[in-house]
Design a protein around this motif. Structure first.
Motif, short mmCIF file in Angstrom:
data_model
loop_
_atom_site.label_atom_id
_atom_site.label_comp_id
_atom_site.label_asym_id
_atom_site.label_seq_id
_atom_site.Cartn_x
_atom_site.Cartn_y
_atom_site.Cartn_z
N PHE A 145 -6.85 -6.06 -17.66
CA PHE A 145 -7.30 -6.22 -16.29
C PHE A 145 -7.29 -4.89 -15.55
CE2 PHE A 145 -5.35 -10.74 -16.05
CZ PHE A 145 -6.54 -11.33 -16.44
N MET A 146 -8.37 -4.64 -14.85
CA MET A 146 -8.43 -3.57 -13.84
C MET A 146 -8.27 -4.30 -12.52
SD MET A 146 -9.08 -0.62 -12.59
CE MET A 146 -9.22 -0.47 -10.84
N ILE A 147 -7.21 -3.96 -11.76
CA ILE A 147 -6.91 -4.66 -10.51
C ILE A 147 -6.99 -3.71 -9.33
CG2 ILE A 147 -5.16 -5.95 -9.23
CD1 ILE A 147 -4.07 -6.93 -11.91
N LEU A 148 -7.80 -4.08 -8.35
CA LEU A 148 -7.85 -3.38 -7.07
C LEU A 148 -6.97 -4.17 -6.12
CD1 LEU A 148 -11.69 -2.74 -6.88
CD2 LEU A 148 -9.93 -1.18 -7.71
N LEU A 149 -6.04 -3.50 -5.44
CA LEU A 149 -5.06 -4.16 -4.58
C LEU A 149 -5.17 -3.67 -3.15
CD1 LEU A 149 -2.43 -5.90 -4.21
CD2 LEU A 149 -1.17 -3.81 -4.78
N GLY A 150 -5.39 -4.61 -2.23
CA GLY A 150 -5.41 -4.31 -0.80
C GLY A 150 -4.22 -4.96 -0.12
N ILE A 151 -3.55 -4.20 0.73
CA ILE A 151 -2.34 -4.68 1.40
C ILE A 151 -2.53 -4.60 2.91
CG2 ILE A 151 0.14 -4.26 1.73
CD1 ILE A 151 0.08 -2.92 -1.09
N GLU A 152 -2.14 -5.68 3.61
CA GLU A 152 -2.17 -5.66 5.07
C GLU A 152 -0.74 -5.72 5.60
OE1 GLU A 152 -3.42 -9.26 7.35
OE2 GLU A 152 -4.09 -9.95 5.39
N ALA B 193 2.60 -0.19 3.07
CA ALA B 193 1.78 -0.34 1.86
C ALA B 193 2.38 0.32 0.62
CB ALA B 193 0.38 0.20 2.12
N VAL B 194 2.92 1.53 0.75
CA VAL B 194 3.44 2.22 -0.43
C VAL B 194 4.58 1.45 -1.09
CG1 VAL B 194 4.55 4.32 -1.29
CG2 VAL B 194 2.60 4.49 0.26
N PRO B 195 5.62 1.06 -0.34
CA PRO B 195 6.70 0.30 -1.00
C PRO B 195 6.23 -1.03 -1.59
CG PRO B 195 7.41 1.05 1.17
CD PRO B 195 5.95 1.36 1.05
N LEU B 196 5.29 -1.70 -0.91
CA LEU B 196 4.80 -2.98 -1.41
C LEU B 196 3.92 -2.79 -2.64
CD1 LEU B 196 5.28 -5.88 -0.77
CD2 LEU B 196 3.45 -5.79 0.91
N TYR B 197 3.13 -1.73 -2.67
CA TYR B 197 2.33 -1.39 -3.85
C TYR B 197 3.25 -1.12 -5.05
CZ TYR B 197 -0.56 1.59 -6.91
OH TYR B 197 -1.20 2.16 -7.99
N GLU B 198 4.28 -0.32 -4.83
CA GLU B 198 5.23 -0.01 -5.90
C GLU B 198 5.98 -1.25 -6.37
OE1 GLU B 198 7.49 3.17 -4.13
OE2 GLU B 198 5.91 4.65 -4.59
N TYR B 199 6.35 -2.11 -5.43
CA TYR B 199 7.02 -3.37 -5.77
C TYR B 199 6.10 -4.24 -6.63
CZ TYR B 199 9.24 -7.92 -5.32
OH TYR B 199 9.81 -9.15 -5.60
N PHE B 200 4.85 -4.37 -6.19
CA PHE B 200 3.86 -5.18 -6.91
C PHE B 200 3.70 -4.67 -8.35
CE2 PHE B 200 -0.55 -5.70 -8.33
CZ PHE B 200 -0.70 -7.08 -8.27
N CYS B 201 3.53 -3.37 -8.51
CA CYS B 201 3.34 -2.79 -9.85
C CYS B 201 4.57 -3.00 -10.72
CB CYS B 201 3.00 -1.30 -9.74
SG CYS B 201 1.37 -0.98 -9.02
N GLN C 272 6.92 -9.20 -0.01
CA GLN C 272 7.26 -9.29 -1.43
C GLN C 272 6.95 -10.68 -1.97
OE1 GLN C 272 11.30 -7.93 -1.97
NE2 GLN C 272 10.71 -5.78 -1.75
N GLU C 273 7.04 -11.69 -1.14
CA GLU C 273 6.69 -13.06 -1.56
C GLU C 273 5.23 -13.13 -1.99
OE1 GLU C 273 6.00 -17.27 0.66
OE2 GLU C 273 7.91 -16.26 1.11
N ASP C 274 4.35 -12.45 -1.23
CA ASP C 274 2.93 -12.41 -1.59
C ASP C 274 2.75 -11.72 -2.95
OD1 ASP C 274 1.72 -13.59 0.81
OD2 ASP C 274 2.42 -11.78 1.82
N ALA C 275 3.45 -10.62 -3.14
CA ALA C 275 3.36 -9.88 -4.41
C ALA C 275 3.85 -10.73 -5.57
CB ALA C 275 4.15 -8.58 -4.32
N ASP C 276 4.96 -11.43 -5.38
CA ASP C 276 5.51 -12.30 -6.43
C ASP C 276 4.51 -13.38 -6.82
OD1 ASP C 276 7.88 -10.82 -6.38
OD2 ASP C 276 8.91 -12.26 -5.07
#
Length: 150
Positions: A27-34, A102-110, A39-43
């Motif tokens: 998968f190639m995933i593009l991730l947009g964060i608002e 966005a940065v901490p949530l992006y890192e958490y998601f990954c 973290q619940e959304d990421a999970d």
């Protein structure tokens, strides 16, 4: 959070002429964060992504997950996924989270996606001018938004 998931034969991210990350099938995933994302959304997204049955089984039916095919994942941050195009012709990105969220949530998601996948997830570089190359397999492209999870 919004994601665009593309089933790929291969994908890569190049920054300043240097390949930062590359994957084979997966998968190639593009991730947009608002700003309202958590973290619940990421999970929730991580669980959905690794269990999506969009890879062909032995009968050519999309019945296997990325876990079943031992695929790879490349995640690229993409604030433009949060664009609003309701007014005029210039998109507004006011819904996109600032770096402090966005940065901490992006890192958490990954990180959580790596755990769910059972292997390292490849990434782009947050905020960089990236050149993304991929071969969409199918094509299969799935869009998800955590605001529509029910």
């Amino acid at each position: 959070m919004r994601v665009v998931i593309q089933r790929v034969t291969h994908a890569s991210v190049t920054i300043d002429g240097i390949c930062k990350s590359a994957i084979k099938e997966g998968f190639m995933i593009l991730l947009g964060i608002e700003a309202a994302d958590s973290q619940e959304d990421a999970d929730w997204l991580c669980k959905k992504i690794v269990n999506l049955r969009v890879f062909d089984d032995e009968n050519g039916v999309m019945n296997k997950s990325i876990l079943d095919v031992q695929g790879e994942i490349l995640v690229v941050s993409q604030f433009t996924l949060m664009a609003s195009t309701k007014k005029g012709n210039r998109p507004s990105y006011i819904r996109a989270a600032g770096h402090e969220i966005a940065v901490p949530l992006y890192e958490y998601f990954c990180n959580e996606l790596s755990i769910a996948l059972g292997k390292e997830v490849e990434t782009g570089e947050f905020g960089a001018d990236m050149k993304v190359e991929l071969l969409n397999n199918g094509p299969v492209t799935i869009c998800m938004d955590t605001k529509n999870k029910e």
